[in-house]
Design an enzyme around this catalytic site. Structure first.
Site, PDB file in Angstrom:
ATOM      1  N   THR A 128       0.857  -1.191   0.000  1.00 53.73           N
ATOM      2  CA  THR A 128       0.000   0.000   0.000  1.00 53.73           C
ATOM      3  C   THR A 128       0.892   1.240   0.000  1.00 53.73           C
ATOM      4  OG1 THR A 128      -0.106  -0.098   2.416  1.00 53.73           O
ATOM      5  CG2 THR A 128      -1.924  -1.107   1.196  1.00 53.73           C
ATOM      6  N   GLU A 161      -1.799   4.537 -12.419  1.00 56.69           N
ATOM      7  CA  GLU A 161      -3.015   4.361 -11.620  1.00 56.69           C
ATOM      8  C   GLU A 161      -4.194   5.088 -12.263  1.00 56.69           C
ATOM      9  OE1 GLU A 161      -0.684   3.820  -7.364  1.00 56.69           O
ATOM     10  OE2 GLU A 161      -1.795   5.667  -7.740  1.00 56.69           O
ATOM     11  N   ARG A 166       3.807   2.819  -2.664  1.00 58.71           N
ATOM     12  CA  ARG A 166       3.775   3.592  -3.899  1.00 58.71           C
ATOM     13  C   ARG A 166       4.162   2.685  -5.054  1.00 58.71           C
ATOM     14  NH1 ARG A 166       1.561   6.807  -1.286  1.00 58.71           N
ATOM     15  NH2 ARG A 166       1.693   9.077  -1.258  1.00 58.71           N
ATOM     16  N   HIS A 199      -5.330   2.431  -5.279  1.00 58.78           N
ATOM     17  CA  HIS A 199      -4.700   3.361  -4.336  1.00 58.78           C
ATOM     18  C   HIS A 199      -5.741   3.928  -3.360  1.00 58.78           C
ATOM     19  CE1 HIS A 199      -0.927   6.112  -4.009  1.00 58.78           C
ATOM     20  NE2 HIS A 199      -1.475   5.898  -2.817  1.00 58.78           N
TER      21      HIS A 199
END
Length: 353
Positions: A244, A275, A246, A294
């Site tokens: 979680t 993303e 980057r 994300h």
């Protein structure tokens, strides 16, 4: 004497109302909200007079022209502080800010509970094959419950890479489940890691001994590509990988190969190089992968907390205070001189000075 007006600028990307509400309580602060898709001239005019630029940390949502780099800084002569909306600051060139005498702050810790809960949820879902069961139950019949047999996490070894705000919370949750916790963090001593609830082996040993590895480190030059083919091969066969943190810290192609070979048993991925990832991304085709957008830190509670602490920090900075989440403390002497020149008042001395 009337205090000088202070200008804060942000763009119209999603933010909890707590941010604007807090700054609107300050009689000498003017907040401008620029339109990402609006006339560029209006945004540049606002930024030219800004003392603080509160910039989105979402690198794939903020248009590149509004990233903080040397080109933008050259057009912002009054800028004193860049405030990232998140714990990360992928949209900010910190070195360029330091060279220009501009302080960079983030909101580290503001969403730690949410991110840790999400990472733990991914870990449980992978271990117990919850998402895989859901998918199969929706599309087929004739399989056995034993085909979806998972594992308990109690008694397993959790390896935490980066035991800051989120990693510390992960260690606490893991202990409640009876897990053994290992952690590595180059910014902390072995004693401090112990105080945060983990043993502190070298990274190679952590990878080799952990049943589950979870990433909670920042994206930086020394972490980009850190989890590549070599690191994945060092992990236990069948171990789980969670991130979680980057995108870019783990190598997506290497992870795909490790999953397809069966060396890695499953992955919970909330972050990606791009993303959201493209629909045809090969990792999305694997049932052993749980994919997120994300969203680990995207909860109502976290978004409100992040907005509130960001506004509080900005208000304090504009009063000459020491920001509690200063990314580049080495900038302080140059920043202090610029602050006095621009706003006519002095800043507090850093404890290290």
């Amino acid at each position: 004497m009337t205090s000088k007006r202070k200008n804060v600028v942000r763009f119209d990307l999603p933010i909890n109302p707590a941010f604007d509400e807090r700054l609107n309580h300050e009689s000498d602060i003017d907040l401008s909200v620029c339109l990402c898709a609006g006339p560029e001239a209006a945004a540049w005019a606002a930024l030219a007079g800004a003392h603080v630029y509160h910039v989105s940390a979402a690198k794939d949502e903020l248009p590149r022209r509004w990233f903080v780099g040397a080109e933008l800084l050259a057009r912002c002569p009054a800028l004193l502080c860049v405030s990232s909306s998140g714990a990360g600051y992928d949209t900010v060139d910190v070195a360029a800010c330091t060279a220009a005498g501009i302080a960079v702050v983030n909101q580290a810790g503001g969403n730690a509970n949410s991110v840790a809960e999400h990472a733990f949820g991914l870990m449980l879902a992978l271990s117990r094959r919850i998402i895989e069961c859901d998918r199969r139950l929706r599309r087929e019949r004739g399989f056995s419950r034993e085909d979806l047999m998972g594992h308990e996490i109690g008694g397993k070894v959790l390896g935490i890479i980066g035991i800051g705000h989120v990693g510390t919370r992960m260690a606490t949750l893991a202990q409640a489940f009876g897990m053994r916790v290992l952690a590595t963090d180059p910014y902390l001593t072995e004693e401090e890691i112990g105080r945060r609830g983990a043993q502190s082996p070298a990274l190679a040993d952590l990878l080799a001994k952990s049943d589950i590895v979870t990433l909670h480190c920042p994206r930086a030059q020394d972490t980009l590509g850190m989890i590549g083919a070599r690191a994945l091969q060092r992990m236990k066969r069948g171990a789980l990988f969670i991130t979680t943190a980057r995108g870019g810290i783990h190598n997506e192609r290497a992870l795909l190969a490790a999953l397809e070979s069966g060396h890695i048993g499953g992955a919970g991925l909330d972050v990606w190089d791009q993303e959201p990832p493209p629909l045809d991304h090969p990792l999305l085709k694997l049932d052993s992968v749980i994919a997120g957008f994300h969203t680990a830190g995207v909860t109502h509670e976290a978004r409100r907390n992040m907005a509130a602490i960001a506004a509080e920090q900005i208000a304090g900075v504009l009063k000459g205070g020491k920001p509690p989440r200063l990314i580049n403390p080495e900038v302080w002497p140059a920043y202090a001189a610029r602050f006095e020149s621009v706003l006519g008042t002095q800043v507090q001395v850093l404890d290290s000075e």
